[in-house]
Design a protein around this motif. Structure first.
Motif, PDB file in Angstrom:
ATOM      1  N   ASP A  25     -81.460  10.798  22.035  1.00 58.68           N
ATOM      2  CA  ASP A  25     -81.529  10.831  23.286  1.00 58.68           C
ATOM      3  C   ASP A  25     -81.597   9.607  24.058  1.00 58.68           C
ATOM      4  O   ASP A  25     -81.752   9.617  25.555  1.00 58.68           O
ATOM      5  CB  ASP A  25     -83.208  11.421  23.401  1.00 58.68           C
ATOM      6  CG  ASP A  25     -83.114  12.737  22.945  1.00 58.68           C
ATOM      7  OD1 ASP A  25     -82.192  13.615  23.248  1.00 58.68           O
ATOM      8  OD2 ASP A  25     -84.328  13.336  22.505  1.00 58.68           O
ATOM      9  N   ARG A  28     -79.088   8.994  26.950  1.00 61.61           N
ATOM     10  CA  ARG A  28     -79.207   9.783  28.225  1.00 61.61           C
ATOM     11  C   ARG A  28     -79.417   9.223  29.554  1.00 61.61           C
ATOM     12  O   ARG A  28     -80.193   8.355  29.613  1.00 61.61           O
ATOM     13  CB  ARG A  28     -80.260  10.989  28.073  1.00 61.61           C
ATOM     14  CG  ARG A  28     -80.005  11.973  26.747  1.00 61.61           C
ATOM     15  CD  ARG A  28     -81.372  13.015  26.823  1.00 61.61           C
ATOM     16  NE  ARG A  28     -81.157  13.848  25.817  1.00 61.61           N
ATOM     17  CZ  ARG A  28     -80.721  15.141  26.176  1.00 61.61           C
ATOM     18  NH1 ARG A  28     -80.781  15.597  27.269  1.00 61.61           N
ATOM     19  NH2 ARG A  28     -80.624  16.008  25.048  1.00 61.61           N
ATOM     20  N   PRO A  29     -78.931   9.702  30.616  1.00 63.38           N
ATOM     21  CA  PRO A  29     -79.045   9.036  31.998  1.00 63.38           C
ATOM     22  C   PRO A  29     -80.309   9.607  32.398  1.00 63.38           C
ATOM     23  O   PRO A  29     -80.944  10.459  32.061  1.00 63.38           O
ATOM     24  CB  PRO A  29     -78.010   9.670  32.805  1.00 63.38           C
ATOM     25  CG  PRO A  29     -77.509  10.892  31.972  1.00 63.38           C
ATOM     26  CD  PRO A  29     -77.745  10.712  30.503  1.00 63.38           C
ATOM     27  N   THR A  30     -81.097   8.790  33.316  1.00 58.89           N
ATOM     28  CA  THR A  30     -82.241   9.340  34.097  1.00 58.89           C
ATOM     29  C   THR A  30     -81.992   9.154  35.494  1.00 58.89           C
ATOM     30  O   THR A  30     -81.080   8.803  35.959  1.00 58.89           O
ATOM     31  CB  THR A  30     -83.236   8.172  33.612  1.00 58.89           C
ATOM     32  OG1 THR A  30     -83.233   6.932  34.321  1.00 58.89           O
ATOM     33  CG2 THR A  30     -83.518   7.703  32.050  1.00 58.89           C
ATOM     34  N   THR A  36     -80.677   4.233  31.231  1.00 56.07           N
ATOM     35  CA  THR A  36     -80.723   5.186  30.269  1.00 56.07           C
ATOM     36  C   THR A  36     -82.165   5.467  30.073  1.00 56.07           C
ATOM     37  O   THR A  36     -83.230   4.983  30.484  1.00 56.07           O
ATOM     38  CB  THR A  36     -80.005   4.748  28.958  1.00 56.07           C
ATOM     39  OG1 THR A  36     -80.787   3.544  28.408  1.00 56.07           O
ATOM     40  CG2 THR A  36     -78.668   4.258  29.156  1.00 56.07           C
ATOM     41  N   LEU A  37     -82.336   6.576  29.216  1.00 58.64           N
ATOM     42  CA  LEU A  37     -83.737   6.908  28.768  1.00 58.64           C
ATOM     43  C   LEU A  37     -84.457   5.873  27.806  1.00 58.64           C
ATOM     44  O   LEU A  37     -85.438   5.418  28.008  1.00 58.64           O
ATOM     45  CB  LEU A  37     -83.775   8.132  28.034  1.00 58.64           C
ATOM     46  CG  LEU A  37     -84.858   8.675  27.708  1.00 58.64           C
ATOM     47  CD1 LEU A  37     -86.127   8.953  28.832  1.00 58.64           C
ATOM     48  CD2 LEU A  37     -84.924  10.079  26.931  1.00 58.64           C
ATOM     49  N   ASP A 129     -89.569  11.638  35.183  1.00 54.55           N
ATOM     50  CA  ASP A 129     -88.225  11.099  35.020  1.00 54.55           C
ATOM     51  C   ASP A 129     -87.924  11.341  33.313  1.00 54.55           C
ATOM     52  O   ASP A 129     -86.894  11.845  33.183  1.00 54.55           O
ATOM     53  CB  ASP A 129     -88.332   9.723  35.122  1.00 54.55           C
ATOM     54  CG  ASP A 129     -88.485   9.218  36.655  1.00 54.55           C
ATOM     55  OD1 ASP A 129     -88.014  10.026  37.450  1.00 54.55           O
ATOM     56  OD2 ASP A 129     -88.832   8.015  36.840  1.00 54.55           O
ATOM     57  N   ARG A 132     -87.075  15.068  33.091  1.00 50.92           N
ATOM     58  CA  ARG A 132     -85.695  15.461  33.646  1.00 50.92           C
ATOM     59  C   ARG A 132     -84.488  15.164  32.709  1.00 50.92           C
ATOM     60  O   ARG A 132     -83.804  15.743  32.536  1.00 50.92           O
ATOM     61  CB  ARG A 132     -85.800  14.841  34.932  1.00 50.92           C
ATOM     62  CG  ARG A 132     -84.387  15.038  35.820  1.00 50.92           C
ATOM     63  CD  ARG A 132     -84.515  16.489  36.466  1.00 50.92           C
ATOM     64  NE  ARG A 132     -83.305  16.848  37.090  1.00 50.92           N
ATOM     65  CZ  ARG A 132     -83.314  16.874  38.510  1.00 50.92           C
ATOM     66  NH1 ARG A 132     -84.152  16.560  39.073  1.00 50.92           N
ATOM     67  NH2 ARG A 132     -82.047  17.114  38.952  1.00 50.92           N
ATOM     68  N   SER A 133     -84.835  13.661  32.070  1.00 52.78           N
ATOM     69  CA  SER A 133     -83.802  13.227  31.428  1.00 52.78           C
ATOM     70  C   SER A 133     -83.461  13.928  30.060  1.00 52.78           C
ATOM     71  O   SER A 133     -82.292  14.117  29.528  1.00 52.78           O
ATOM     72  CB  SER A 133     -83.979  11.684  30.806  1.00 52.78           C
ATOM     73  OG  SER A 133     -84.331  11.085  31.889  1.00 52.78           O
TER      74      SER A 133
END
Length: 192
Positions: A25, A28-30, A36-37, A129, A132-133
């Motif tokens: 993970d 992943r974008p945030t 990134t996460l 945040d 959501r990510s």
């Protein structure tokens, strides 16, 4: 409810959500621009360490705020930093202590209760945040969101929020009928 207890609860919620993060993970974008996460978790971990140092009187040292690699177990690194800040805030006299927060100002210090309020707002928002990510719904207790609203309302809006490294993006319009969480997110520039 006192701000230190509210913050403790917000940090506990963040730990609960971060515990869901797996190694796959981290890229992943945030909702945080260009992070990134993994970047977000490193930032959150550094902030916990910096605020813990500030509560102990050593927050003026820039090394306390350094974003460091999280190592092989980012969740454990985050959890340890979260435990540290909760313990530091629980110390005697913290509410009235003076906190050096160089990310806010290098010229003034902040009363502990106000500094903990900054941290509290951050961890309500950063919990959202991370969730959501991950594509999950954070179960933020309504009383935490309600308590964070006046702090978010007090954060100045303006051109500084559009600068790189600004803690929050410019405020967004609040739609009629918005929930408290949607209002809070719009105040800090997050699109619900």
């Amino acid at each position: 409810m006192h701000i230190i207890e509210l913050d403790r609860r917000a940090v506990a919620e963040s730990v609960r959500v971060v515990a869901r993060v797996g190694a796959g993970d981290l890229d992943r974008p945030t909702p945080c621009a260009q992070w990134t996460l993994g970047d977000l978790l490193a930032h959150m971990t550094a902030q916990h360490r910096g605020f813990a140092a500030a509560a102990r009187g050593t927050g003026a040292d820039p090394r306390a705020w350094e974003v460091l690699p999280l190592g092989d177990d980012p969740v454990a690194a985050y959890t340890a930093a979260a435990d540290d800040v909760v313990a530091a805030f629980a110390g005697p006299g913290v509410a009235d202590a003076r906190f050096a927060l160089p990310e806010f100002s290098t010229e003034v210090t902040f009363r502990g209760v106000r500094a903990v309020g900054f941290h509290f707002l951050d961890y309500v928002v950063h919990t959202w945040d991370v969730a959501r990510s991950l594509g999950v719904h954070p179960a933020l207790p309504p009383e935490l969101v309600t308590a964070a609203l006046p702090i978010a309302e007090a954060v100045p809006d303006g051109p500084g929020r559009a600068q790189p490294g600004a803690p929050f993006a410019p405020r967004l319009s609040i739609v009629e009928g918005a929930t408290d969480l949607d209002r809070l997110l719009a105040l800090v520039g997050r699109a619900p």
